[in-house]
Enzyme design. Structure first.
Site, PDB file in Angstrom:
ATOM      1  N   PRO A 265      24.868  70.402  64.778  1.00  0.00           N
ATOM      2  CA  PRO A 265      26.075  69.691  64.401  1.00  0.00           C
ATOM      3  C   PRO A 265      26.679  68.949  65.584  1.00  0.00           C
ATOM      4  CG  PRO A 265      26.273  72.072  64.008  1.00  0.00           C
ATOM      5  CD  PRO A 265      25.045  71.842  64.787  1.00  0.00           C
ATOM      6  N   GLU A 266      26.672  67.657  65.508  1.00  0.00           N
ATOM      7  CA  GLU A 266      27.383  66.848  66.506  1.00  0.00           C
ATOM      8  C   GLU A 266      28.715  66.429  65.875  1.00  0.00           C
ATOM      9  OE1 GLU A 266      26.307  65.066  69.547  1.00  0.00           O
ATOM     10  OE2 GLU A 266      24.350  65.975  69.788  1.00  0.00           O
TER      11      GLU A 266
END
Length: 271
Positions: free
Chosen positions: A2-3
DNA sequence: AGTGCGGCCTGTCCGC
DNA sequence: TGCGGACAGGCCGCAC
């Protein structure tokens, strides 16, 4: 992993389903994440409503009257709204149970994530307080960035991944933004010209905005029975493409390591 | 003060 | 087939 765009997408996905919902239980099955998950959350939060959810960098902050839950998805974390009767699986560490019989289920195989509680203003929490400006805010601009970079010898890639400089730019988007800006990752931050600072700030905003837009169109279903949706992938021009041809000039992309991070760039297009 | 590295984790992939 | 080892990586906290 997850960015920032994925975290933003999670935020937008879950918000309409959980805002105003009352907490009925908080089940912590596996407290040993990056930091121990507090065990006493249920008595504090039962009967309380989620008043707001905000994002700071890659942190999600769930606000209640008595305080805030601070959540980080780490490397492998997922968050999904689902009926609470769905049996939990191996890496489902926390359920935040809601009054409509759904729950926010926090799953994290690698356990690099975190769930913390603060009774105070979450912006004063030490993890949040030291974070730099949001990359998509006007606070993150050329003048700020130019000033920050002066006299700094760190490679520009490392520099933009420093959360004190700008919030939530990870390895993938750092590489993509530098490619878009035509700047070599190894270049010392302090050696960037005014124009390069301007170009890079714009590039960071552009890649993040584009990814958020993609996330909005590809991941709509945050309420489902089988768990979390897969993370989306925008078409990446350099990340994960070491040894493949540059999309602009055709020369093979270089893959090196900076610190412990894989770094891919074009030796021709990035100077 | 700035810089760089260690460490936390486990699923996946690779070679033997 | 089974197994060991390398790899992936955000980011805090520490050492220099």
């Amino acid at each position: 992993m997850p960015e920032l765009p994925e975290v933003e997408t999670v935020l937008r996905g879950i918000t309409p389903h959980v805002i105003g919902q009352e907490i009925t239980d908080i089940v912590v099955r596996r407290p040993a994440l990056r930091w121990p998950i507090p065990q006493h959350l249920s008595p504090i939060l039962c009967g309380e409503k989620i008043t707001a959810i905000v994002r700071r960098g890659k942190y999600l902050i769930f606000q209640f009257k008595p305080g805030s839950l601070i959540l980080h998805l780490g490397m492998s974390g997922r968050l999904c709204v689902m009926p609470e009767i769905i049996p939990h699986q191996k890496h489902d560490h926390v359920d935040i149970c809601l009054s409509n019989n759904t729950c926010l289920r926090f799953t994290d195989p690698r356990r690099f994530g975190a769930l913390l509680w603060t009774p105070d203003d979450p912006n004063h929490h030490h993890l949040i307080a030291s974070i730099g400006p949001e990359p998509l805010s006007t606070l993150f601009n050329t003048a700020y960035f130019l000033k920050k970079t002066r006299k700094r010898s760190a490679p520009i890639k490392t520099f933009i991944m420093d959360s004190k400089v700008v919030a939530g730019v990870g390895n993938i988007y750092a590489a993509e933004a530098l490619f878009l800006a035509g700047i070599k990752p190894q270049k010392a931050a302090g050696k960037l010209s005014l124009t390069e600072c301007e170009t890079l700030v714009a590039a960071i905003k552009k890649v993040l905005r584009h990814a958020i837009k993609k996330g909005g169109t590809t991941l709509k279903d945050y309420v489902n029975a089988n768990g979390a949706p897969g993370y989306f992938r925008i078409e990446l021009k350099v990340y994960g493409r070491g040894g493949e041809p540059c999309v602009q000039c055709g020369v093979l992309l270089v893959e090196s390591r900076m610190g412990q991070r894989s770094t891919v760039y074009c030796g021709v297009c990035q100077r």
